[in-house]
Design a protein around this motif. Structure first.
Motif, PDB file in Angstrom:
ATOM      1  N   GLU A 274       0.825  -1.208   0.000  1.00 22.71           N
ATOM      2  CA  GLU A 274       0.000   0.000   0.000  1.00 22.71           C
ATOM      3  C   GLU A 274       0.862   1.263   0.000  1.00 22.71           C
ATOM      4  O   GLU A 274       1.998   1.259   0.473  1.00 22.71           O
ATOM      5  N   LYS A 280      -5.305   8.817   1.643  1.00 25.64           N
ATOM      6  CA  LYS A 280      -6.037   7.564   1.489  1.00 25.64           C
ATOM      7  C   LYS A 280      -5.043   6.447   1.195  1.00 25.64           C
ATOM      8  O   LYS A 280      -3.972   6.669   0.645  1.00 25.64           O
ATOM      9  N   SER A 281      -5.417   5.215   1.571  1.00 22.09           N
ATOM     10  CA  SER A 281      -4.580   4.048   1.295  1.00 22.09           C
ATOM     11  C   SER A 281      -4.969   3.437  -0.049  1.00 22.09           C
ATOM     12  O   SER A 281      -6.157   3.248  -0.335  1.00 22.09           O
ATOM     13  N   TRP A 282      -3.942   3.111  -0.836  1.00 22.00           N
ATOM     14  CA  TRP A 282      -4.135   2.524  -2.153  1.00 22.00           C
ATOM     15  C   TRP A 282      -3.137   1.391  -2.333  1.00 22.00           C
ATOM     16  O   TRP A 282      -2.152   1.309  -1.626  1.00 22.00           O
ATOM     17  N   ASN A 301      -6.548  -0.271  -6.297  1.00 17.53           N
ATOM     18  CA  ASN A 301      -7.494  -0.506  -5.212  1.00 17.53           C
ATOM     19  C   ASN A 301      -7.468   0.653  -4.212  1.00 17.53           C
ATOM     20  O   ASN A 301      -6.397   1.088  -3.772  1.00 17.53           O
ATOM     21  N   LEU A 302      -8.654   1.159  -3.861  1.00 12.65           N
ATOM     22  CA  LEU A 302      -8.799   2.210  -2.861  1.00 12.65           C
ATOM     23  C   LEU A 302      -9.333   1.596  -1.581  1.00 12.65           C
ATOM     24  O   LEU A 302     -10.379   0.930  -1.579  1.00 12.65           O
ATOM     25  N   TYR A 303      -8.614   1.819  -0.466  1.00 11.22           N
ATOM     26  CA  TYR A 303      -9.031   1.268   0.828  1.00 11.22           C
ATOM     27  C   TYR A 303      -9.492   2.405   1.738  1.00 11.22           C
ATOM     28  O   TYR A 303      -8.837   2.753   2.707  1.00 11.22           O
ATOM     29  N   ALA A 337     -14.592   1.930  -0.978  1.00  9.66           N
ATOM     30  CA  ALA A 337     -13.507   0.962  -1.126  1.00  9.66           C
ATOM     31  C   ALA A 337     -13.756   0.123  -2.375  1.00  9.66           C
ATOM     32  O   ALA A 337     -14.474  -0.891  -2.322  1.00  9.66           O
ATOM     33  N   SER A 339     -12.243  -0.980  -6.641  1.00 11.43           N
ATOM     34  CA  SER A 339     -11.104  -1.178  -7.524  1.00 11.43           C
ATOM     35  C   SER A 339     -11.439  -0.658  -8.910  1.00 11.43           C
ATOM     36  O   SER A 339     -12.613  -0.626  -9.313  1.00 11.43           O
ATOM     37  N   TYR A 372      -4.762  13.830  -9.239  1.00 12.44           N
ATOM     38  CA  TYR A 372      -5.986  14.133  -8.491  1.00 12.44           C
ATOM     39  C   TYR A 372      -6.777  15.227  -9.203  1.00 12.44           C
ATOM     40  O   TYR A 372      -6.261  16.285  -9.568  1.00 12.44           O
TER      41      TYR A 372
END
Length: 377
Positions: A274, A280-282, A301-303, A337, A339, A372
């Protein structure tokens, strides 16, 4: 200055004479790769491959003059290599017009006569004589060393553009990417990139140099003390220092690099660690997908419970050309969350075909660029 760098780091062995290479436009934050692999076919710095046979062809002689420098070269060679010289030495060329007072062109053609022979003199202004000497010696096939000064190499490219001399461009670019970026020369790379981006045909080269600068800064300017050291080393050029640091400090772009070894043997997803982007965690997954036929895929993937808009480019490194080739470019809105990505990035057989240049030593390198675009309302 906080930097958006993952703890995982993929390194390539790079010797003292070789640096790194990549492509499209970049502004910041490199995740997962400390240096791009060197280009295997980069030229030897002290040898030019066309030096085996002289290219001084028969024909009327021409004198290239730049300040005190004078180089004799075959007119037929210049005409063969350059449409500019072809026009210059045609009957339609009006040298008497070019030599009018207040003319601002970088070249002037004078005619000097000798018994039985006419000598054309092309006066080149606005360029360093060393730049002029290197380029026209190169055209004639003389053995010579590429300059180790990246800005001078950039100037040689600008001279190539001025005279539409296209053949030397690839070798000169390879010489540029063979130079290692350091705290002492990163501004030269940045200035060279700014110079080359003014020429449409050099935009990819400029983007490559810009990316390398930011990649270097991301890996080396990690604290206030590092930045102070950088400023002190370049205190004679503070205007460029400020411009570079402002350009570098962009939190809206992140670059993720995924190196996949033993690619021919994978039969499932490979998940990379990650990273943090926009708080944000990806993470990125590289996949092998059996659709109508096997494909390489790349998933993001976005967590987090968030809705975010961004632009995503996915590229694969071409080991032959030394560039990242953009395969997918799209704008995405991702909610909660989830993908996203591309399951059919490239056919598996095309990826593994060494003639296509995407694989070397059973290794593939994938680049993902996220830019972004703001929250999605």
């Amino acid at each position: 200055m906080a930097k958006n760098i993952s703890s995982w780091d993929i390194s390539f062995e790079v010797d003292a004479d070789f640096g790194s290479k990549c492509s499209p436009y970049i502004r910041k934050n490199v995740v997962g790769l400390s240096t791009i692999p060197k280009l295997n076919n980069a030229p030897d710095k002290c040898e030019i491959d066309n030096a085996k046979e002289s290219r001084n062809k028969s024909g009327d002689p021409v004198i290239i003059q730049c300040e005190d420098l004078m180089i004799a070269i075959s007119q037929s060679l210049l005409v063969e290599e350059s449409n500019v010289f072809k026009s210059m030495f045609s009957q339609l060329w009006r040298p008497e017009i070019e030599n009018q007072p207040n003319e601002t062109n970088n070249d002037k053609v004078n005619n000097s006569t000798r018994p039985g022979k006419q000598v054309e003199i092309v006066q080149v202004t606005g360029f360093d004589p060393r730049v002029v000497k290197f380029l026209f010696d190169y055209l004639q096939g003389y053995t010579c060393c590429f300059p180790s000064d990246v800005y001078m190499l950039g100037k040689i490219l600008m001279l190539c553009d001025y005279y539409e001399l296209n053949k030397p461009v690839k070798k000169i670019f390879q010489a540029i990417i063979s130079i290692e970026i350091t705290l002492d020369n990163v501004l030269e790379f940045f200035e060279t990139a700014k110079m080359l981006e003014l020429v449409e045909s050099f935009e990819n080269i400029a983007a490559n140099l810009t990316r390398r600068c930011i990649q270097f800064a991301t890996a080396n300017l990690l604290s206030a003390s590092h930045i102070v050291e950088f400023i002190m080393k370049n205190q004679d050029n503070l205007e460029s220092v400020v411009e570079f640091l402002e350009f570098y400090n962009d939190d809206n772009v992140v670059y993720i690099y995924a190196k996949v070894e033993n690619i021919s043997k994978i039969d499932k997803n490979i998940s990379f660690p990650e990273f943090i982007f926009k708080e944000k965690s990806w993470n990125v997954d590289i996949t092998k997908n059996d659709l109508s036929e096997p494909y390489l895929g790349c998933l993001l993937n976005l967590y987090a419970s968030a809705t975010i808009r961004f632009h995503m480019d996915i590229s694969i490194y071409n080991w032959t050309s030394g560039e990242f080739i953009t395969i997918s470019s799209r704008s995405i809105s991702l909610s909660f969350a989830r993908s996203t990505g591309v399951r059919d990035l490239i056919k598996w057989n095309d990826l593994l075909d060494e003639d296509n240049g995407y694989i070397q030593d059973d290794t593939v390198l994938v680049e993902v660029i996220l830019e972004y675009n703001g929250p999605n309302f």
